[in-house]
Design a protein around this motif. Structure first.
Motif, short mmCIF file in Angstrom:
data_model
loop_
_atom_site.label_atom_id
_atom_site.label_comp_id
_atom_site.label_asym_id
_atom_site.label_seq_id
_atom_site.Cartn_x
_atom_site.Cartn_y
_atom_site.Cartn_z
N LYS A 162 8.95 5.82 5.04
CA LYS A 162 10.19 6.47 4.46
C LYS A 162 10.18 8.15 5.12
CE LYS A 162 10.76 3.99 0.45
NZ LYS A 162 10.51 3.76 -1.02
N SER A 163 8.90 8.36 5.81
CA SER A 163 8.74 9.68 6.12
C SER A 163 8.43 10.67 4.92
CB SER A 163 9.58 10.31 7.27
OG SER A 163 9.29 9.42 8.42
N ASP A 164 7.71 10.03 4.11
CA ASP A 164 7.92 10.70 2.60
C ASP A 164 6.27 11.43 2.69
OD1 ASP A 164 7.44 11.47 -0.19
OD2 ASP A 164 8.34 9.48 -0.86
N HIS A 165 6.41 12.60 2.94
CA HIS A 165 5.19 13.62 3.03
C HIS A 165 4.43 13.59 1.47
CE1 HIS A 165 6.04 15.64 7.17
NE2 HIS A 165 7.12 14.79 6.65
N GLU A 166 5.34 13.92 0.60
CA GLU A 166 4.60 13.88 -0.92
C GLU A 166 3.86 12.66 -0.99
OE1 GLU A 166 6.18 14.64 -5.26
OE2 GLU A 166 7.29 15.56 -3.63
N THR A 167 4.53 11.51 -1.01
CA THR A 167 3.86 10.24 -1.13
C THR A 167 2.55 10.30 -0.58
OG1 THR A 167 5.88 9.24 -1.95
CG2 THR A 167 3.96 7.79 -1.18
N ILE A 168 2.67 10.34 0.86
CA ILE A 168 1.45 10.21 1.65
C ILE A 168 0.33 11.19 1.45
CG2 ILE A 168 0.67 10.36 4.15
CD1 ILE A 168 3.62 9.70 4.88
N LEU A 169 0.72 12.55 0.92
CA LEU A 169 -0.15 13.61 0.69
C LEU A 169 -0.81 13.26 -0.61
CD1 LEU A 169 1.48 16.59 2.21
CD2 LEU A 169 -0.12 15.28 3.24
N SER A 170 -0.22 12.81 -1.40
CA SER A 170 -0.74 12.26 -2.75
C SER A 170 -1.94 11.38 -2.73
CB SER A 170 0.29 11.94 -3.89
OG SER A 170 0.96 10.45 -3.39
N CYS A 171 -2.01 10.67 -1.51
CA CYS A 171 -2.99 9.44 -1.26
C CYS A 171 -4.27 9.89 -0.89
CB CYS A 171 -2.53 8.30 -0.49
SG CYS A 171 -0.89 7.47 -1.09
N LEU A 172 -3.98 11.37 -0.34
CA LEU A 172 -5.23 11.83 0.48
C LEU A 172 -6.13 12.92 -0.44
CD1 LEU A 172 -3.14 12.83 3.60
CD2 LEU A 172 -4.41 10.70 3.19
N MET B 281 0.97 -1.29 -0.06
CA MET B 281 0.05 0.00 -0.14
C MET B 281 0.90 1.41 -0.06
SD MET B 281 -3.02 0.96 2.94
CE MET B 281 -4.30 0.89 1.95
N THR B 282 0.89 2.03 -1.13
CA THR B 282 1.57 3.31 -1.23
C THR B 282 1.41 4.17 -0.03
OG1 THR B 282 1.03 3.20 -3.53
CG2 THR B 282 1.71 5.24 -2.69
N TYR B 283 0.49 4.32 0.82
CA TYR B 283 0.25 5.24 2.02
C TYR B 283 1.28 4.67 3.01
CZ TYR B 283 -1.77 7.03 6.34
OH TYR B 283 -2.01 7.25 7.47
N MET B 284 1.29 3.61 3.31
CA MET B 284 2.11 2.89 4.43
C MET B 284 3.42 2.80 4.16
SD MET B 284 0.00 1.50 6.68
CE MET B 284 -1.52 0.98 7.10
N LYS B 285 3.80 2.68 2.69
CA LYS B 285 5.36 2.72 2.15
C LYS B 285 5.90 4.23 2.47
CE LYS B 285 5.36 -1.25 -0.58
NZ LYS B 285 5.93 -2.08 0.27
N GLY B 286 4.92 5.17 2.17
CA GLY B 286 5.38 6.61 2.53
C GLY B 286 5.68 7.10 3.82
N PHE B 287 4.74 6.17 4.79
CA PHE B 287 5.01 6.41 6.24
C PHE B 287 6.56 5.92 6.59
CE2 PHE B 287 0.95 8.14 7.67
CZ PHE B 287 1.35 8.91 8.70
N LEU C 86 -7.98 14.87 13.14
CA LEU C 86 -7.52 16.08 12.32
C LEU C 86 -8.43 16.16 10.99
CD1 LEU C 86 -3.68 14.51 12.26
CD2 LEU C 86 -4.83 16.34 13.89
N SER C 87 -8.25 17.41 10.58
CA SER C 87 -9.07 17.87 9.29
C SER C 87 -8.22 18.42 8.27
CB SER C 87 -10.12 18.33 9.75
OG SER C 87 -11.32 18.05 10.41
N GLY C 88 -8.28 17.94 7.20
CA GLY C 88 -7.34 18.57 6.00
C GLY C 88 -5.96 18.18 6.00
N LYS C 89 -5.37 18.17 4.76
CA LYS C 89 -4.16 17.85 4.48
C LYS C 89 -3.02 18.38 5.31
CE LYS C 89 -4.07 16.12 -0.34
NZ LYS C 89 -3.60 16.47 -1.67
N LYS C 90 -3.13 19.78 5.61
CA LYS C 90 -2.22 20.42 6.49
C LYS C 90 -2.19 19.71 7.95
CE LYS C 90 -0.87 25.03 8.22
NZ LYS C 90 0.06 25.83 7.47
N GLU C 91 -3.21 19.54 8.35
CA GLU C 91 -3.13 19.03 9.81
C GLU C 91 -2.58 17.53 9.61
OE1 GLU C 91 -6.74 19.21 12.15
OE2 GLU C 91 -6.88 21.42 11.73
N PHE C 92 -3.02 16.78 8.62
CA PHE C 92 -2.57 15.25 8.49
C PHE C 92 -0.74 15.28 8.30
CE2 PHE C 92 -1.97 11.28 6.76
CZ PHE C 92 -3.31 10.42 6.98
#
Length: 107
Positions: A9-19, A1-7, A33-39
């Motif tokens: 690596k602490s890869d903010h860009e990858t995680i945020l692209s899933c949201l 799962m791309t989201y978990m792999k992003g975590f 939390l609400s919204g990408k900024k808080e996430f």
């Protein structure tokens, strides 16, 4: 799962692209939390150092809901380690995460 792999690596860009822009993340007893900024601010929580190690033991999918169960380990700034079991419930809309509910229990 791309989201978990992003975590892992602490890869903010990858995680945020899933949201979705208006994503919500609810962790009962911890935060809502609400919204990408808080996430984004929670991706590398100030209480931890480095990136977590995530092991998924089961993925279940039905319609637009995916449930991931597993273990997470991460070093805390205090020198202690978080060693927990988790259950993440992802709700998708148009192929991206609209809502996430995380249940977590320390081992």
């Amino acid at each position: 799962m791309t989201y978990m792999k992003g975590f892992e690596k602490s890869d903010h860009e990858t995680i945020l692209s899933c949201l979705a822009d208006d994503v919500t993340w609810y962790m009962p007893g911890m935060f809502h939390l609400s919204g990408k900024k808080e996430f984004d601010n929670e991706i590398q929580n100030e209480n931890f150092v480095g990136s977590p190690v995530i092991e998924i033991s089961r993925l279940t999918e039905e319609n637009d809901v995916v449930v991931a169960e597993g273990n997470v380990k991460s070093q805390m700034k205090s020198g202690e380690f978080l060693n927990a079991m988790f259950c993440d419930v992802f709700e998708f809309e148009n192929g991206i995460i609209k809502q996430l509910t995380t249940y977590q229990v320390e081992k």
